[in-house]
Write a protein that holds these residues in place. Sequence first.
Motif: not given
Length: 956
Positions: A198-203, A212-218, A223-227, A252-256
């Motif tokens: 998601v951070a690199e994909a063309e929107l 987005i999974q947060y934390p990721a499954a791995n 930080d996804y704020k810019q995304v 919290p995700p709601g904050e970013w």
Amino acid sequence: MSNVYYQEKFEDRHNGPSSTQVDEMLKFLGVDSLDELIEQTVPAQIRRPSLKLPKALSEVAYLEKIAQISDKNKVFKSFIGQGYYNVVLPGVIQRNVFENPGWYTQYTPYQAEIAQGRLQALLNFQTVVCDFTGLEIANASLLDEATAAAEGMFMLFSARKNKNANVFLVAPSIFPQTLDVLKTRAVPFGIELRMADVAEAELTEDVFAAFIQYPAANGTVADYKQVADAAHAKGITICVAADLMSLALLTPPGEWGADVVVGTTQRFGIPMGFGGPHAAYFATKDSYKRNIPGRIIGVTSDANGEYALRMALQTREQHIRRDKASSNICTAQALLAIMASFYAAYHGPQGIKNIATRINDLAKLTAKGVEAFGYTQLNETYFDTLRFKVGAEAAGIKSEALNNEMNFYYEDDIVGISIDESTTYEDVQTIVKIFAKIKGNAVADVDLADFVNNLDTSIPAELLRTSPYLTHPNFNSYHSEHEMLRYIKSLEAKDLSLCHSMIPLGSCTMKLNATTEMVPVTWARFGALHPFAPADQTSGYMQMINELNDWLSEITGFAKMSFQPNSGAQGEYAGLMVIRAYHESRGESHRNVCLIPASAHGTNPASASMAGLKVVVVKCDERGNIDVEDLRAKAVEHAANLNSLMVTYPSTHGVFEEPIIEICNIIHENGGQVYMDGANMNAQVGLTSPGFIGADVCHLNLHKTFCIPHGGGGPGMGPIGVAAHLVPFLPNHTVVDVSGEQGISAVSSAPFGSASILLISYAYIAMMGGEGLTNATRTAILNANYIKARLEGHYPVLYAGANGRCAHEMILDCRGFKNVGIEVADIAKRLMDYGFHAPTVSFPVAGTLMVEPTESESKVEVDRFCDALIAIRQEIAAVEAGQADSVENVLKHAPHTAAVVTSDDWNRPYSRATAAYPLPYLKDRKFWPSVGRVNDSQGDRTLICSCPSIEAYAEA
């Protein structure tokens, strides 16, 4: 005669009426035997041969058997993670909520005045979710994390501004079971799941939302704020699945910038249970409050101006919106949400932060210890999950871990380890020792002391949480066990449950949830098993599930069951998707028309809509039965595109419709399949069956017919049974193979749904046997017809079968009382003064009461209920005769609280005794509603869905 061969029958404990009471009821009905009543009720052409089930076990024998089965489960220490974690369930919550019928036998809180305790606990739950996620609104729980994610996807899809956009962008590091369910739910609506970072994909313009999974499954944290900012700039929304425990430390995700945050509260004290039940959560922005799926608990006031709670925005529910519904959700996970809320109250903000910090510290300690022996840990950032690159040593590590009774997560040459609340310092020592041994280090003891005070940070500073949470007094007042116990009991005392009286809800089947059925659910050998544990560790569960499959297949007349759907509505959806896959396999994917009778339960058209089908309504005649000629005409008209018929049997009107076999034949002749709603299976078991009648698929509400308790609005289970030609298409699972290659993708997170509560239905069938189950059905029909006979001189009964009999339920017509200003809701509220929960109100016919007594109620209890309704009818008669005012009367002011009745100010035109003690039995068995009549419209106008401060409530 000797009693040496005597064995007490569980059947005699489950069925309420004694043999003497049965004879009295039969005499009242004017029949000589129960057989004669059944002959008058159930059409001869659909009656099946007797059930072929194992001999009924006594309660003692059953507990011995299930203990032996439990011993076949190997409960190793689980570090698998992937959305499921070991927990420490506080004993005060286990004993006083999880194992307490005062909490698990309650019904969904539609009658708010006698449900204030669980409503408060669920409001607490919503507050927990809002606080941790940083969003404004949350619902009162969903089924599991994967289905919550699917609901998020669909809500954002429905609300998208660009109606041409159909791509849901999914980050690759998602739990596999969540992706599996997203695939299933995306198909009917043509949603494309596009896997991309998601951070690199063309929107692009065709994207409507990203996941987005947060934390990721791995395990990684980013930080996804810019995304989120970039997505919002293009009108794209963000859905996040977040680990609630991690949010004690993470921003919290709601904050970013997240628009929707979903997940599970399993980590808040809910045992894994081989997959469930667990309470999922769903939080979103206030702007989506009219779109959010599921139930919302809201704050309002009662008729006396006092603080009160209710289920808000009920008109959004599928019961009312039918095929226009935004979801088909019916069952929540109320009991598990309640437990999670008490867990949060018991630990409080600091306690939960301590637990989360300890998890993170033990993860960092594990990383240090294992890296010291030359392994590479791949996650630079993490909360609880580590990934070690082990190359060819993976097999050796796995073998040694199993020798130490530990389960790790394995993926090619990577070993994953997820730390949880139950992990100890000694566990970390063992883990490090396992890795060290494979490297050839034969260390007797691993000394980690040098690392303890020298742990690196694993969460970037910019992602550390700074905002407060759980600031309300409810989460800062009950940290000692005494205080917690008293809080739990104070809320329990506000709720009416089966502990107090029968709950006569039509279509909901509130029957005995026997103690012996419930006991094994909390045994560690069932509760502590991870759903993805190795197969050779789950033999006990698989024996139970396979035997239950055989028994339910015999009961339904089908070839096989799928236990994956974890609610009745989920079962409906799964059954329709199986039918869809069957048609596609025959090159007939164009079949998209679903016929549904006008009398159908609201989830039927909602589920059909969610499965991408076009709903065509079939008329009912004046007796409430399906209009066969209208059905035939519409089946012929749509023959080229006919997908299915959804039919409830006996009908939602409580009648065994005579032409049901003809109805099934009409559908088959026109190329469709018959989906039977199992809501009324309690009138079928042992007498007839869906397969015998001619249905192709049917879901079973195990929380109705097969004794899983309602838990205040969930958990439920909705397994589906199918005829042989549909078996290949039953739901599969991406992690655990449970079906064939043609099976549809998963419909819930876990391979067998909420597996731990299958034990309850297994126990019920094992202890009842074929004869006992049949007698239960016969007794349910007897109780219902006895009520009908007692009440039909006082209330018109809307529908009946060919011989004037009802099935297991009936509909009382209260519409005539509107002439004197009495509404059906007034009767429902007045019943509370008599110590009863109301029957089902205004369903399936507005202005009516649908009554179902079940087989578990004795004649004494049934008579008490009938006496109450007859007394209320006399109160209505007083209004009709002008002896009581049409506004200032005992019905309009109901229910009456203790505070009102004992007030110094009493100026009503009826006595306090009339208000509180209208019948003599109430002197010994009085249940006081804790609030007066709740103001519904106020609660909808000003939606408050988390615990308000006194100041905030007063201002609102």
